[in-house]
Design an enzyme around this catalytic site. Structure first.
Site, PDB file in Angstrom:
ATOM      1  N   GLN A 151      48.825  43.839  43.700  1.00 55.24           N
ATOM      2  CA  GLN A 151      48.549  43.062  42.485  1.00 55.24           C
ATOM      3  C   GLN A 151      49.813  42.747  41.682  1.00 55.24           C
ATOM      4  O   GLN A 151      49.719  42.052  40.665  1.00 55.24           O
ATOM      5  CB  GLN A 151      47.564  43.815  41.584  1.00 55.24           C
ATOM      6  CG  GLN A 151      46.142  43.868  42.133  1.00 55.24           C
ATOM      7  CD  GLN A 151      45.471  42.501  42.195  1.00 55.24           C
ATOM      8  OE1 GLN A 151      45.899  41.541  41.553  1.00 55.24           O
ATOM      9  NE2 GLN A 151      44.418  42.395  42.985  1.00 55.24           N
ATOM     10  N   HIS A 162      47.690  36.707  50.280  1.00 59.53           N
ATOM     11  CA  HIS A 162      46.670  35.799  49.731  1.00 59.53           C
ATOM     12  C   HIS A 162      46.460  35.940  48.231  1.00 59.53           C
ATOM     13  O   HIS A 162      45.701  35.184  47.643  1.00 59.53           O
ATOM     14  CB  HIS A 162      45.351  35.950  50.491  1.00 59.53           C
ATOM     15  CG  HIS A 162      44.574  37.185  50.171  1.00 59.53           C
ATOM     16  ND1 HIS A 162      43.450  37.156  49.390  1.00 59.53           N
ATOM     17  CD2 HIS A 162      44.766  38.480  50.520  1.00 59.53           C
ATOM     18  CE1 HIS A 162      42.977  38.393  49.275  1.00 59.53           C
ATOM     19  NE2 HIS A 162      43.749  39.202  49.950  1.00 59.53           N
ATOM     20  N   SER A 181      50.571  41.816  49.872  1.00 65.49           N
ATOM     21  CA  SER A 181      49.626  40.937  50.562  1.00 65.49           C
ATOM     22  C   SER A 181      49.889  39.495  50.167  1.00 65.49           C
ATOM     23  O   SER A 181      50.281  39.217  49.032  1.00 65.49           O
ATOM     24  CB  SER A 181      48.201  41.347  50.176  1.00 65.49           C
ATOM     25  OG  SER A 181      47.282  40.432  50.705  1.00 65.49           O
ATOM     26  N   CYS A 213      36.581  43.136  45.453  1.00 65.77           N
ATOM     27  CA  CYS A 213      36.414  43.981  46.630  1.00 65.77           C
ATOM     28  C   CYS A 213      35.264  44.943  46.472  1.00 65.77           C
ATOM     29  O   CYS A 213      34.676  45.368  47.432  1.00 65.77           O
ATOM     30  CB  CYS A 213      37.684  44.791  46.886  1.00 65.77           C
ATOM     31  SG  CYS A 213      39.102  43.753  47.095  1.00 65.77           S
ATOM     32  N   ASN A 217      44.087  46.715  39.836  1.00 67.39           N
ATOM     33  CA  ASN A 217      43.466  45.417  40.112  1.00 67.39           C
ATOM     34  C   ASN A 217      42.303  45.093  39.195  1.00 67.39           C
ATOM     35  O   ASN A 217      41.929  43.937  39.058  1.00 67.39           O
ATOM     36  CB  ASN A 217      43.001  45.380  41.573  1.00 67.39           C
ATOM     37  CG  ASN A 217      42.130  46.565  41.932  1.00 67.39           C
ATOM     38  OD1 ASN A 217      42.507  47.715  41.702  1.00 67.39           O
ATOM     39  ND2 ASN A 217      40.970  46.296  42.484  1.00 67.39           N
TER      40      ASN A 217
END
Lengths: 398, 386
Positions: free
Chosen positions: B183, B205, B203, B329, B151
């Protein structure tokens, strides 16, 4: 049913001819603090706060005990001007406290005062009569006149008597607004909000100014300052923050001034702008969170050189404090957790590795010739903006 | 003002189609899929459709998709679920030093319970050497967890080769292969079935879908112990009433991404190269973190010696370009474990630009101009410092 809070105020009763005004200010500040929850009235030498039905007097009492000028707050009971009535209230009060605090064999004493000289029993006699009634009505209770668990106060006034036993200490000081406004340089760090609180304690209504370094800093640094202002409304009902865009000036200093003097010059620019704002708004003092000797810009030589740009008095209420004391106070005020959020404020960007700890005025003034100081100050004053914070209201968005 | 959002690896703006479908699921089709009545049946059908769309995008069977509350939860389920289910067979796990904290900290948690974890280093491009993995394998290795795309720097791990290596082991000694594909899902080719993968975490989003919904693909036959006990939703692996609007949004987002994936990947690859070339010619001191070639096309990590990454971010922001330092993050932490693993010096402030299928070529050109201007301005300010 509502309850009664009896408020004692100290210092302001000493100030002979200004007393009236101070008392009015205190009553006004108390009214704003309690809002619709209670009625506030002054009686001779005291303020009474009577909570309306359904409002917990203890909760209101806690709020009230934050108001500057308040020396103590007691949850009191009213009694008719009649010995038996006073005794009954005293017994009920002691019973209630024993229950609430779970006391098994507590000690107590009675401290009576009689300002109404026509009441038939004198103070010492009242101590005995009320104490005796409490002793005979409640088991497992004994008298200790030196360190009682419960100290029952009786105050006999012209039209009624008050009985109380639980007292909060207030912060003391002067009611905010009693001393006129002061411009507080608010950085977002630990010190300046505490300095603001100390100034408020002396009756100064603070007007914070923040020097905003975006994009050298994050917008979260600005959010921090907003959050600090909102916390400080617990002590001053309305706070009007001035945000001064400062990045362009920092860039100028960075580009044109020698490295070792940049912090000094930056702080001089801040003071100049603050002074200009104060002059514009008719404010006659600045307040900073400076202490002596904490960092390079706070040596006495440095304070001298920085201070030289203004004729306004600069109040530095933290000057006698150690860092630990400041932190402890910030924690009590409720600003500490906000101040330590890890975003740089304007004071930490561009700090050179070796700032001059003893910057002399001459070289600093020469270095500033590279800047158009008055234009920069005028520009900053023109571009600054206002953000208003009110106690209990939604804080404004970024 | 100009607004160019190049922080799509942190999160993305929700696609209007996603939002519309979710609003309907919240307002019109608001039932609980477990309810017996019609409202329940309608909601259940939405979940089935969302599951099918996600499964199709991943090239797997719908009944092997387990929805979770996030990519992080999916990674936790894979690691902790495997550790608990296979502890009788062994207590050794292999992962890499550059995983997302969702994987690294889940591994540390099982380490505290007495498991052994090997954190493999990567080369200076941020890529794992398969030989290193091979050397680390032990008879008691129960899980290999390797991310598909890093990421922070966009390095792509040799998942296909890792899968082949593990498939060559005798069945009784074969560890599960878990891939954190948060990712890469919907952006790079990923074929869990053919590549010999056992679990994939994804994921929504990061793909213009909603926050609060992730999924773990689990090859049928793989045994996991659930993290959460309750009403046995998601075939007992993830209890809790299904996040119906989230699943619906995930489905729409996955379908859109899947449909355009190959074309988007191709154009992003070209733009990435062009962007890097432009920055290099204007700012020769720039350093590209991560692989020169073969990197994920949507992540560009650049370091500018002597400039603080955080101020680069805010200067770009003041000009309408949104990027991040390292990864969103962990950008609150002063240091990046990924850049350290790649041997990038601490003083070089790194920024990450990340693209999405909505990024345009014009935006990339403009962003390059703004970046060059900002770096020059900051270089001037920081000249002679220290």
């Amino acid at each position: 049913m509502g309850g009664l809070l009896l408020i004692r105020y100290g210092e302001i009763s000493l100030k002979g001819k200004n007393r009236r005004e101070f008392e009015n200010r205190l009553v006004g500040n108390l009214r704003r603090m309690v809002g619709e929850r209670a009625r506030v009235q002054r009686i001779h030498g005291r303020v009474l706060v009577e909570t309306v039905d359904g409002i917990d007097p203890y909760q209101v009492g806690e709020d009230v005990s934050r108001v500057f000028g308040v020396v103590s707050v007691a949850v009191a009971e009213r009694a008719r001007l009649d010995l038996q009535a006073i005794q009954t209230k005293a017994v009920a009060l002691v019973k209630g406290i024993m229950e609430r605090r779970g006391l098994v064999h507590p000690t107590f004493k009675v401290t009576a005062r009689r300002s109404n000289k026509s009441f038939p029993h004198r103070s010492l006699e009242l101590n005995r009569l009320v104490g005796g009634a409490v002793l005979s009505a409640i088991d497992h209770l004994s008298v200790d006149v030196h360190h009682p668990d419960i100290n029952v106060h009786v105050e006999v006034r012209e039209r009624e008597a008050f009985v109380w036993a639980e007292v909060w200490r207030g912060p003391g000081g002067l009611p905010v607004g009693a001393s006129g406004p002061g411009l507080l340089l608010l950085s977002g760090g630990i010190d300046s909000p505490v300095a603001g609180w100390m100034a408020m304690k002396r009756g100064i209504a603070i007007r914070p100014v923040h020097f905003d370094s975006f994009p050298f800093t994050s917008e979260r640094a600005r959010q921090k300052v907003y959050d600090l202002c909102q916390v400080l409304t617990a002590f001053q009902h309305r706070i009007s923050l001035t945000v001064v865009p400062f990045a362009a000036i920092q860039t100028d200093i960075q580009t044109h001034c020698p490295e070792g003097l940049r912090v000094t010059i930056m702080r001089r620019m801040m003071l100049r702008i603050a002074s200009a704002l104060a002059e514009r708004d008719g404010i006659c003092a600045l307040v900073t969170g400076e202490s002596v000797g904490q960092v390079a810009s706070q040596t006495l030589e440095s304070i001298y050189t920085i201070n030289a740009v203004t004729n306004l008095p600069i109040l530095r209420p933290l000057v006698g404090f150690d860092k630990e004391e400041i932190i402890a106070r910030a924690q009590r005020i409720g600003t500490y957790d906000i101040s330590v959020r890890p975003y740089e404020d304007c004071c930490t960007v561009f700090v050179p590795q070796h700032p001059k700890t003893k910057p002399h005025l001459g070289p600093v003034e020469r270095a500033e010739k590279a800047l158009d100081v008055s234009a920069l100050v005028r520009g900053a004053v023109a571009e600054c903006w206002q953000v208003d914070f009110t106690r209990g209201a939604e804080p404004p968005a970024l | 003002m100009l607004e160019i959002y190049l922080d799509n690896s942190a999160t993305t703006q929700a696609d209007p189609l996603v939002v519309a479908a979710m609003v309907a699921a919240l307002q019109r089709d608001y039932g609980n899929p477990s309810s017996l009545h019609r409202r329940g049946a309608v909601a259940e059908r939405l979940v089935t459709e969302g599951r099918a769309a996600v499964a199709e995008a991943l090239g797997v069977a719908p009944d092997e998709i387990y929805f979770t509350g996030s990519g992080t939860e999916a990674n936790n389920l894979a690691i902790k679920g495997t550790a608990a289910a296979r502890k009788g067979r062994g207590r050794h796990i292999i992962t890499t030093a550059i995983e997302h904290p969702a994987v690294l900290n889940a591994c540390r948690a099982v380490q505290d319970q007495g498991y052994q974890v090997t954190y493999l280093n990567v080369d200076e491009q941020g890529v794992l050497r398969v030989a290193d993995l091979e050397a680390a394998l032990r008879p008691d290795t129960i899980l290999v967890s390797v991310m598909h795309v890093n990421n922070e720097v966009g390095s792509v791990q040799p998942i296909r080769q890792i899968g082949a290596l593990l498939q060559s082991l005798p069945l009784g000694q074969r560890p599960y292969l878990h891939v954190d594909a948060v990712q890469s899902f919907g952006r790079l080719e990923l074929d869990p079935q053919r590549w010999g993968i056992d679990m994939v975490a994804i994921s929504a989003h990061k793909l213009h879908g909603p926050k609060g919904i992730g999924a773990l693909w689990v090859r049928s036959g793989v045994q996991l112990v659930p993290l959460i006990d309750g009403g046995e939703q998601e075939r007992g692996l993830r209890s809790g009433t299904e996040n119906v609007p989230g699943i619906v949004g995930f489905g729409v987002a996955a379908r859109q991404a899947h449909r355009e994936r190959a074309a988007v990947q191709k154009r992003m690859t070209a733009w990435r190269e062009k962007f890097i070339a432009r920055i290099r010619s204007a700012i020769p001191s720039v350093r590209l973190n991560g692989p020169e070639h073969g990197a994920a096309p949507h992540i560009i990590n650049l370091a500018f010696p002597g400039l603080p990454g955080e101020q680069l971010v805010h200067f770009l922001e003041s000009k309408g370009v949104y990027v991040s330092t390292g990864s969103a993050c962990s950008s609150r932490q002063p240091d990046s474990h990924v850049l350290r693993a790649l041997g990038v010096p601490r003083e070089a402030g790194a920024i990450r630009l990340s693209l999405s299928r909505l990024t345009t070529e014009a935006e990339m050109d403009q962003a390059a101009d703004v970046l060059v201007a900002v770096v020059r301005e900051l270089q001037r300010l920081y000249k002679g410092r220290g």
